[in-house]
Design a protein around this motif. Structure first.
Motif, PDB file in Angstrom:
ATOM      1  N   ARG A 190      -3.754   4.450 -41.602  1.00 41.75           N
ATOM      2  CA  ARG A 190      -2.901   5.480 -41.010  1.00 41.75           C
ATOM      3  C   ARG A 190      -1.490   5.456 -41.611  1.00 41.75           C
ATOM      4  O   ARG A 190      -0.826   6.491 -41.688  1.00 41.75           O
ATOM      5  CB  ARG A 190      -2.815   5.285 -39.491  1.00 41.75           C
ATOM      6  CG  ARG A 190      -4.119   5.517 -38.757  1.00 41.75           C
ATOM      7  CD  ARG A 190      -4.679   6.889 -39.028  1.00 41.75           C
ATOM      8  NE  ARG A 190      -5.796   7.218 -38.161  1.00 41.75           N
ATOM      9  CZ  ARG A 190      -6.642   8.193 -38.405  1.00 41.75           C
ATOM     10  NH1 ARG A 190      -6.510   8.937 -39.507  1.00 41.75           N
ATOM     11  NH2 ARG A 190      -7.637   8.459 -37.581  1.00 41.75           N
ATOM     12  N   GLY A 268     -11.375   6.894 -38.903  1.00 40.99           N
ATOM     13  CA  GLY A 268     -10.384   6.922 -39.972  1.00 40.99           C
ATOM     14  C   GLY A 268     -10.394   8.191 -40.788  1.00 40.99           C
ATOM     15  O   GLY A 268      -9.401   8.509 -41.458  1.00 40.99           O
ATOM     16  N   ARG A 269     -11.496   8.941 -40.752  1.00 42.61           N
ATOM     17  CA  ARG A 269     -11.577  10.203 -41.502  1.00 42.61           C
ATOM     18  C   ARG A 269     -10.884  11.350 -40.766  1.00 42.61           C
ATOM     19  O   ARG A 269     -10.609  12.390 -41.371  1.00 42.61           O
ATOM     20  CB  ARG A 269     -13.044  10.580 -41.760  1.00 42.61           C
ATOM     21  CG  ARG A 269     -13.750   9.627 -42.721  1.00 42.61           C
ATOM     22  CD  ARG A 269     -15.238   9.940 -42.821  1.00 42.61           C
ATOM     23  NE  ARG A 269     -15.944   8.926 -43.580  1.00 42.61           N
ATOM     24  CZ  ARG A 269     -16.165   8.975 -44.900  1.00 42.61           C
ATOM     25  NH1 ARG A 269     -15.729  10.016 -45.579  1.00 42.61           N
ATOM     26  NH2 ARG A 269     -16.811   8.015 -45.507  1.00 42.61           N
ATOM     27  N   GLN A 270     -10.635  11.146 -39.478  1.00 42.58           N
ATOM     28  CA  GLN A 270      -9.988  12.213 -38.714  1.00 42.58           C
ATOM     29  C   GLN A 270      -8.489  12.236 -39.025  1.00 42.58           C
ATOM     30  O   GLN A 270      -7.824  11.210 -38.983  1.00 42.58           O
ATOM     31  CB  GLN A 270     -10.203  12.003 -37.213  1.00 42.58           C
ATOM     32  CG  GLN A 270     -11.653  11.730 -36.833  1.00 42.58           C
ATOM     33  CD  GLN A 270     -12.617  12.749 -37.401  1.00 42.58           C
ATOM     34  OE1 GLN A 270     -12.413  13.963 -37.229  1.00 42.58           O
ATOM     35  NE2 GLN A 270     -13.668  12.290 -38.069  1.00 42.58           N
ATOM     36  N   VAL A 271      -7.976  13.392 -39.348  1.00 45.32           N
ATOM     37  CA  VAL A 271      -6.564  13.547 -39.717  1.00 45.32           C
ATOM     38  C   VAL A 271      -5.714  13.616 -38.452  1.00 45.32           C
ATOM     39  O   VAL A 271      -6.004  14.408 -37.540  1.00 45.32           O
ATOM     40  CB  VAL A 271      -6.349  14.807 -40.569  1.00 45.32           C
ATOM     41  CG1 VAL A 271      -4.867  14.990 -40.880  1.00 45.32           C
ATOM     42  CG2 VAL A 271      -7.164  14.725 -41.853  1.00 45.32           C
ATOM     43  N   CYS A 272      -4.695  12.773 -38.394  1.00 46.58           N
ATOM     44  CA  CYS A 272      -3.747  12.791 -37.273  1.00 46.58           C
ATOM     45  C   CYS A 272      -2.425  13.369 -37.768  1.00 46.58           C
ATOM     46  O   CYS A 272      -1.889  12.921 -38.792  1.00 46.58           O
ATOM     47  CB  CYS A 272      -3.532  11.376 -36.733  1.00 46.58           C
ATOM     48  SG  CYS A 272      -5.019  10.624 -36.043  1.00 46.58           S
ATOM     49  N   ALA A 278      -5.334   8.919 -43.981  1.00 45.00           N
ATOM     50  CA  ALA A 278      -6.677   9.069 -43.430  1.00 45.00           C
ATOM     51  C   ALA A 278      -7.663   8.735 -44.542  1.00 45.00           C
ATOM     52  O   ALA A 278      -7.325   8.785 -45.734  1.00 45.00           O
ATOM     53  CB  ALA A 278      -6.922  10.475 -42.901  1.00 45.00           C
TER      54      ALA A 278
END
Length: 323
Positions: A190, A268-272, A278
């Motif tokens: 992140r 971890g592939r989800q964009v925050c 990511a």
């Protein structure tokens, strides 16, 4: 109104806690001081090895950890019942591996027979030490104080190194535990420090995937520097994954390690929006990236503790030969 720490940590409610410590000087914990150009990254290994060392001496287990540039994360499981099973001598040996202890304790460990009044005082000391070795506050004290002293000496200054003693958060459900562990393990991703979890240095997920021989060697050196060889010291691996819930007693995490790695990879592939990094969507799944076949994976996952201890034992023997 601020609650006392004893009200925030209650093993009867949950044994699992997320603990954080943040440095007052921000990036000077383990990162690069952009003003002077000094690199303090070497502190990360010291912190990581001390986490493993202290978890082996205290009645608690490490479920996850991440040593970042200006803070550190821990997910711990408290096990006070384990400390109750230790003999009086083992309690004293564990405590004196970290602290010198009073004269009575030193005499007892040397085999000196104490008169009844002194033995009564010793029993009271043992009771206090037993409680401390199962206490989260004392664990964090033994972790943070040496780090602060080392950093202040290197920086040539005095004063507070940490913003506070530490912050703790109770994890009251399995969902909270797993989500917190994934959050901790994904910290470098992140922060855009590492592209994928298995390349995240000084994290529990990398240590679970490939136990580091360098880490085992550094812990061996730390053990020898603390003179811990005077009792049967055994390096404790991280809290294992026990698989699905069963009727039998389970000390570890009731989840499969394979499923946890896939959970971390998916998360971890989800964009925050509030995070810089990511895992790239075009990368293959984590188990394929690791190149582990089904047979090897099952062997490593089911015998993790034995493999971890065996590697540590070999490293310790090699160090003793050199010495």
């Amino acid at each position: 109104m601020t609650l006392p720490r004893k009200a925030l940590v209650c093993v009867d409610d949950t044994p699992y806690y997320h603990v954080t410590s943040r440095c007052v000087r921000r990036s000077f914990l383990c990162g690069v001081d952009h003003a002077s150009g000094k690199d303090y990254s070497h502190r990360r290994l010291f912190i990581e090895q001390r986490i493993h060392l202290l978890s082996s001496l205290f009645a608690l287990d490490i479920a996850a950890y991440a040593v970042m540039a200006n803070h550190l994360h821990l997910v711990v499981k408290l096990s006070p019942d384990v400390a109750n099973d230790w003999s009086d001598r083992e309690v004293l040996e564990r405590w004196t591996s970290l602290f010198k202890g009073p004269f009575l304790v030193q005499q007892y460990l040397k085999g000196v027979e104490l008169p009844a009044p002194e033995q009564q005082v010793l029993n009271e000391i043992i009771s206090i030490y037993r409680q401390r070795l199962a206490n989260l506050g004392w664990f964090m004290k033994c972790l943070n104080e040496p780090i602060a002293r080392m950093a202040n000496k290197e920086d040539g200054c005095r004063g507070h190194f940490w913003e506070a003693r530490y912050c703790s958060q109770a994890l009251l459900s399995e969902e909270a535990l797993l989500s917190c562990m994934a959050y901790v393990d994904l910290n470098p991703v992140r922060a855009a420090i590492a592209p994928i979890p298995e390349q995240s240095e000084h994290t529990s997920i990398k240590e679970r995937i490939r136990p580091s021989l360098n880490l085992a060697k550094s812990i061996t050196n730390l053990i020898q520097s603390h003179q811990l060889n005077h009792f049967n010291f055994t390096l404790k691996p991280m809290l294992p994954f026990d698989g699905n819930a069963t009727d039998k007693h389970q000390h570890g995490i009731r989840f499969k390690l394979k499923d946890y790695l896939e959970l971390v990879d998916y998360t971890g592939r989800q964009v925050c929006n509030d995070k810089r990094g990511a895992i790239a969507q075009n990368l293959p799944p984590i188990l394929k990236r690791l190149g582990i076949d089904q047979k090897t994976w099952l062997n490593n996952a089911t015998a993790f503790e034995q493999i971890y201890r065996k590697r540590f034992a070999k490293t310790r023997q090699g160090t003793n030969k050199v010495a």
